[in-house]
Design a protein around this motif. Structure first.
Motif, PDB file in Angstrom:
ATOM      1  N   GLU A  31       0.813  -1.212   0.000  1.00 17.15           N
ATOM      2  CA  GLU A  31       0.000   0.000   0.000  1.00 17.15           C
ATOM      3  C   GLU A  31       0.847   1.264   0.000  1.00 17.15           C
ATOM      4  N   HIS A  32       1.939   1.290   0.770  1.00 15.12           N
ATOM      5  CA  HIS A  32       2.749   2.513   0.817  1.00 15.12           C
ATOM      6  C   HIS A  32       3.379   2.826  -0.540  1.00 15.12           C
ATOM      7  N   GLU A  33       3.669   1.811  -1.328  1.00 15.62           N
ATOM      8  CA  GLU A  33       4.200   2.036  -2.674  1.00 15.62           C
ATOM      9  C   GLU A  33       3.116   2.566  -3.608  1.00 15.62           C
ATOM     10  N   ILE A  34       1.900   2.076  -3.434  1.00 17.07           N
ATOM     11  CA  ILE A  34       0.790   2.579  -4.241  1.00 17.07           C
ATOM     12  C   ILE A  34       0.564   4.051  -3.926  1.00 17.07           C
ATOM     13  N   ILE A  35       0.601   4.394  -2.655  1.00 22.58           N
ATOM     14  CA  ILE A  35       0.467   5.800  -2.266  1.00 22.58           C
ATOM     15  C   ILE A  35       1.610   6.609  -2.867  1.00 22.58           C
ATOM     16  N   GLY A  36       2.807   6.046  -2.896  1.00 26.58           N
ATOM     17  CA  GLY A  36       3.948   6.725  -3.519  1.00 26.58           C
ATOM     18  C   GLY A  36       3.733   6.973  -5.002  1.00 26.58           C
ATOM     19  N   VAL A  37       3.212   5.994  -5.697  1.00 22.96           N
ATOM     20  CA  VAL A  37       2.916   6.154  -7.127  1.00 22.96           C
ATOM     21  C   VAL A  37       1.909   7.275  -7.332  1.00 22.96           C
ATOM     22  N   LEU A  38       0.844   7.253  -6.537  1.00 16.14           N
ATOM     23  CA  LEU A  38      -0.176   8.287  -6.658  1.00 16.14           C
ATOM     24  C   LEU A  38       0.376   9.664  -6.295  1.00 16.14           C
ATOM     25  N   SER A  39       1.203   9.718  -5.246  1.00 16.41           N
ATOM     26  CA  SER A  39       1.810  10.995  -4.841  1.00 16.41           C
ATOM     27  C   SER A  39       2.726  11.544  -5.924  1.00 16.41           C
ATOM     28  N   ASP A  40       3.496  10.665  -6.545  1.00 20.78           N
ATOM     29  CA  ASP A  40       4.369  11.097  -7.646  1.00 20.78           C
ATOM     30  C   ASP A  40       3.546  11.653  -8.808  1.00 20.78           C
ATOM     31  N   ALA A  41       2.442  10.994  -9.115  1.00 15.81           N
ATOM     32  CA  ALA A  41       1.577  11.463 -10.201  1.00 15.81           C
ATOM     33  C   ALA A  41       0.992  12.839  -9.863  1.00 15.81           C
ATOM     34  N   ALA A  42       0.553  13.010  -8.619  1.00 14.87           N
ATOM     35  CA  ALA A  42       0.012  14.305  -8.204  1.00 14.87           C
ATOM     36  C   ALA A  42       1.081  15.382  -8.286  1.00 14.87           C
ATOM     37  N   SER A  43       2.288  15.078  -7.826  1.00 15.11           N
ATOM     38  CA  SER A  43       3.385  16.051  -7.862  1.00 15.11           C
ATOM     39  C   SER A  43       3.725  16.478  -9.281  1.00 15.11           C
ATOM     40  N   THR A  44       3.673  15.539 -10.202  1.00 12.36           N
ATOM     41  CA  THR A  44       3.931  15.869 -11.601  1.00 12.36           C
ATOM     42  C   THR A  44       2.967  16.943 -12.079  1.00 12.36           C
ATOM     43  N   HIS A  45       1.694  16.784 -11.730  1.00 12.60           N
ATOM     44  CA  HIS A  45       0.699  17.782 -12.136  1.00 12.60           C
ATOM     45  C   HIS A  45       0.848  19.082 -11.354  1.00 12.60           C
ATOM     46  N   ILE A  65      -6.213  13.223  -7.805  1.00 13.52           N
ATOM     47  CA  ILE A  65      -5.289  12.206  -7.302  1.00 13.52           C
ATOM     48  C   ILE A  65      -5.131  12.327  -5.791  1.00 13.52           C
ATOM     49  N   ASN A  66      -5.001  13.548  -5.297  1.00 15.55           N
ATOM     50  CA  ASN A  66      -4.868  13.743  -3.853  1.00 15.55           C
ATOM     51  C   ASN A  66      -6.132  13.325  -3.109  1.00 15.55           C
ATOM     52  N   LEU A  67      -7.291  13.524  -3.698  1.00 11.33           N
ATOM     53  CA  LEU A  67      -8.535  13.055  -3.083  1.00 11.33           C
ATOM     54  C   LEU A  67      -8.576  11.534  -3.013  1.00 11.33           C
ATOM     55  N   ILE A  68      -8.042  10.877  -4.026  1.00 13.12           N
ATOM     56  CA  ILE A  68      -7.968   9.417  -4.008  1.00 13.12           C
ATOM     57  C   ILE A  68      -7.078   8.970  -2.842  1.00 13.12           C
ATOM     58  N   ILE A  69      -5.955   9.644  -2.650  1.00 15.46           N
ATOM     59  CA  ILE A  69      -5.036   9.299  -1.555  1.00 15.46           C
ATOM     60  C   ILE A  69      -5.702   9.571  -0.208  1.00 15.46           C
ATOM     61  N   ILE A  70      -6.221  10.771  -0.023  1.00 19.03           N
ATOM     62  CA  ILE A  70      -6.796  11.187   1.258  1.00 19.03           C
ATOM     63  C   ILE A  70      -8.060  10.396   1.589  1.00 19.03           C
ATOM     64  N   GLY A  71      -8.865  10.168   0.577  1.00 19.83           N
ATOM     65  CA  GLY A  71     -10.155   9.533   0.803  1.00 19.83           C
ATOM     66  C   GLY A  71     -10.108   8.031   0.940  1.00 19.83           C
ATOM     67  N   GLY A  72      -8.932   7.451   0.805  1.00 20.04           N
ATOM     68  CA  GLY A  72      -8.850   5.993   0.899  1.00 20.04           C
ATOM     69  C   GLY A  72      -9.680   5.326  -0.174  1.00 20.04           C
ATOM     70  N   HIS A  73      -9.567   5.852  -1.377  1.00 23.38           N
ATOM     71  CA  HIS A  73     -10.291   5.303  -2.526  1.00 23.38           C
ATOM     72  C   HIS A  73     -10.114   3.794  -2.552  1.00 23.38           C
ATOM     73  N   SER A  74     -10.903   3.088  -3.303  1.00 19.23           N
ATOM     74  CA  SER A  74     -10.917   1.625  -3.274  1.00 19.23           C
ATOM     75  C   SER A  74      -9.539   1.024  -3.544  1.00 19.23           C
ATOM     76  N   VAL A  75      -8.672   1.727  -4.241  1.00 15.73           N
ATOM     77  CA  VAL A  75      -7.323   1.203  -4.478  1.00 15.73           C
ATOM     78  C   VAL A  75      -6.626   0.955  -3.147  1.00 15.73           C
TER      79      VAL A  75
END
Length: 78
Positions: A31-45, A65-75
């Motif tokens: 999970e922490h790597e998935i959050i890292g992937v999402l965080s990297d994508a958000a940072s790019t934008h 993307i940040n809402l997906i991270i914060i909201g605990g989206h199904s991923v």
């Protein structure tokens, strides 16, 4: 975005979500790597540059993307 672009974006998001879920479910990515992937994508934008229209799109993408991270989206909940 409108029309075909909306559909393409929704399809891309669904495909990416399914891939992240599969990686997590099969123990290939914690999970922490998935959050890292999402965080990297958000940072790019967040760090993108361009016209006002481009920046609006990038800000909206980062926010989603940040809402997906914060909201605990199904991923992050499976």
């Amino acid at each position: 975005m409108s029309g075909q672009t909306d559909y393409s974006g929704i399809a891309a998001l669904s495909i990416c979500e399914a891939l992240l879920l599969a990686l997590k479910d099969n123990g290939l990515l914690p999970e922490h790597e998935i959050i890292g992937v999402l965080s990297d994508a958000a940072s790019t934008h967040e760090n993108a540059i361009g016209s006002d229209a481009d920046m609006e799109m990038h800000r909206a993408a980062a926010e989603l993307i940040n809402l997906i991270i914060i909201g605990g989206h199904s991923v992050l909940r499976s």
